[in-house]
Design a protein around this motif. Sequence first.
Motif, PDB file in Angstrom:
ATOM      1  N   UNK A 168     159.361   2.266  72.929  1.00 55.61           N
ATOM      2  CA  UNK A 168     159.679   2.562  73.539  1.00 55.61           C
ATOM      3  C   UNK A 168     159.640   2.870  75.002  1.00 55.61           C
ATOM      4  N   UNK A 169     160.022   2.852  76.584  1.00 53.37           N
ATOM      5  CA  UNK A 169     159.464   2.989  77.555  1.00 53.37           C
ATOM      6  C   UNK A 169     158.251   3.031  77.554  1.00 53.37           C
ATOM      7  N   UNK A 170     157.556   3.988  77.508  1.00 50.18           N
ATOM      8  CA  UNK A 170     156.261   4.519  77.266  1.00 50.18           C
ATOM      9  C   UNK A 170     155.935   5.187  76.440  1.00 50.18           C
ATOM     10  N   UNK A 171     154.219   5.408  75.866  1.00 47.51           N
ATOM     11  CA  UNK A 171     153.620   5.734  74.949  1.00 47.51           C
ATOM     12  C   UNK A 171     152.189   5.933  75.207  1.00 47.51           C
ATOM     13  N   UNK A 172     151.766   7.861  74.771  1.00 43.98           N
ATOM     14  CA  UNK A 172     150.278   7.553  75.328  1.00 43.98           C
ATOM     15  C   UNK A 172     150.179   8.337  73.388  1.00 43.98           C
ATOM     16  N   UNK A 173     148.824   7.079  73.488  1.00 42.23           N
ATOM     17  CA  UNK A 173     148.018   7.718  71.750  1.00 42.23           C
ATOM     18  C   UNK A 173     146.980   8.073  71.927  1.00 42.23           C
ATOM     19  N   UNK A 198     157.000  -1.753  77.838  1.00 44.49           N
ATOM     20  CA  UNK A 198     156.442  -0.760  77.537  1.00 44.49           C
ATOM     21  C   UNK A 198     154.889  -0.449  78.087  1.00 44.49           C
ATOM     22  N   UNK A 199     154.775   0.535  78.496  1.00 40.99           N
ATOM     23  CA  UNK A 199     153.763   1.188  78.958  1.00 40.99           C
ATOM     24  C   UNK A 199     153.057   1.766  77.583  1.00 40.99           C
ATOM     25  N   UNK A 200     151.613   1.323  77.395  1.00 43.09           N
ATOM     26  CA  UNK A 200     151.129   2.632  76.687  1.00 43.09           C
ATOM     27  C   UNK A 200     149.624   3.073  77.450  1.00 43.09           C
ATOM     28  N   UNK A 258     142.554   0.631  71.388  1.00 42.28           N
ATOM     29  CA  UNK A 258     141.112   1.781  72.078  1.00 42.28           C
ATOM     30  C   UNK A 258     141.764   2.244  73.512  1.00 42.28           C
ATOM     31  N   UNK A 259     141.181   2.700  74.476  1.00 48.17           N
ATOM     32  CA  UNK A 259     141.322   2.750  75.955  1.00 48.17           C
ATOM     33  C   UNK A 259     141.735   0.873  76.412  1.00 48.17           C
ATOM     34  N   UNK A 260     140.352   0.217  76.323  1.00 47.41           N
ATOM     35  CA  UNK A 260     140.615  -0.115  76.659  1.00 47.41           C
ATOM     36  C   UNK A 260     142.551  -1.260  76.475  1.00 47.41           C
ATOM     37  N   UNK A 261     143.274  -1.204  75.814  1.00 52.74           N
ATOM     38  CA  UNK A 261     144.475  -1.290  75.472  1.00 52.74           C
ATOM     39  C   UNK A 261     145.932  -1.242  76.468  1.00 52.74           C
ATOM     40  N   UNK A 262     145.193  -0.193  77.248  1.00 53.25           N
ATOM     41  CA  UNK A 262     146.187   0.927  78.088  1.00 53.25           C
ATOM     42  C   UNK A 262     146.768  -0.732  79.265  1.00 53.25           C
ATOM     43  N   UNK A 263     148.257  -0.392  78.502  1.00 56.34           N
ATOM     44  CA  UNK A 263     148.924  -1.677  80.124  1.00 56.34           C
ATOM     45  C   UNK A 263     149.742  -1.695  79.428  1.00 56.34           C
ATOM     46  N   UNK A 264     150.762  -2.511  79.605  1.00 53.05           N
ATOM     47  CA  UNK A 264     152.101  -2.937  80.152  1.00 53.05           C
ATOM     48  C   UNK A 264     152.649  -3.888  78.800  1.00 53.05           C
ATOM     49  N   UNK A 265     153.017  -3.596  78.080  1.00 54.20           N
ATOM     50  CA  UNK A 265     153.397  -4.524  77.229  1.00 54.20           C
ATOM     51  C   UNK A 265     154.534  -5.282  76.912  1.00 54.20           C
TER      52      UNK A 265
END
Lengths: 111, 110
Positions: free
Chosen positions: B8-13, B104-106, B81-88
Motif C-alpha cells: 500500500x501507499x501507507x500502512x499503520x500497524x 510505502x510509508x510505514x 518495532x517503532x524504529x521500523x517506521x519509515x518510508x520503504x
Amino acid sequence: GAGVSQSPSNKVTEKGKDVELRCDPISGHTALYWYRQSLGQGLEFLIYFQGNSAPDKSGLPSDRFSAERTGGSVSTLTIQRTQQEDSAVYLCASRQGLEQYFGPGTRLTVT
Amino acid sequence: KQEVTQIPAALSVPEGENLVLNCSFTDSAIYNLQWFRQDPGKGLTSLLLIQSSQREQTSGRLNASLDKSSGRSTLYIAASQPGDSATYLCAFGGYQKVTFGIGTKLQVIP
C-alpha cells in the motif's frame, strides 16, 4: 569509511539564479547517479556517470540542467535560471558492483 | 519503459506485528532489485539487494523476495518495532538506470 556526502544540505535561492550542487561519492566507486525527489513523489532519475562520462543523460528535465564529473570522483549538478518547479531534494548515489549508496541529499528551495 | 508500483501507499500497524510490503514492475528484464528505507529528511539506506538470478535475501528481521515471472517483489518485516517506521522504496535496475517506486510509508505504533 566515509559514505556519500553532498553539499550544501540546504539551499534557498531566488527564481532565475543559478545553483551548483556537489556530490562526493565513496572513494573508488566508478558509477555515480543523480536523482530528484519532489514532495510526495518518487525518485526521478536525472543522470548517470560511469567514470567521468555520462552515457545516460535522458533524465535531465531541460537544458537548464547540466552535470559533470571530474577525476572519476566529485560531481556537480548545475541548474541555470532556476524555476520554482525545480524545488526538490536532489540525491546523489554511488555504486561499485550492484548496490547503490545514497548521500543525504540537498534540499533546494526556489523562491 | 519500466514502471514500478508499490502497495500500500501507507500502512499503520501495532508493534510486534509481521507485515508485507508489495512492489510490482512491468519489465522483467531487470538486473537486480533493491529495497531501501528513507527516514524523514534523510537519504536512502539500502536494506537488501537481490540479483536477478536470486529469489530472496534475508537480513535480520527482513526478508525480500523476487518473482520475475509475476513481476513482483515483497519485503517481509517480522516482529515490527517503532524504529521500523519509515518510508520503504523498491528499486529495479538495470545496470545503468534504476527505476524507483513511490514508496510505502510505514508507521509502527508502540
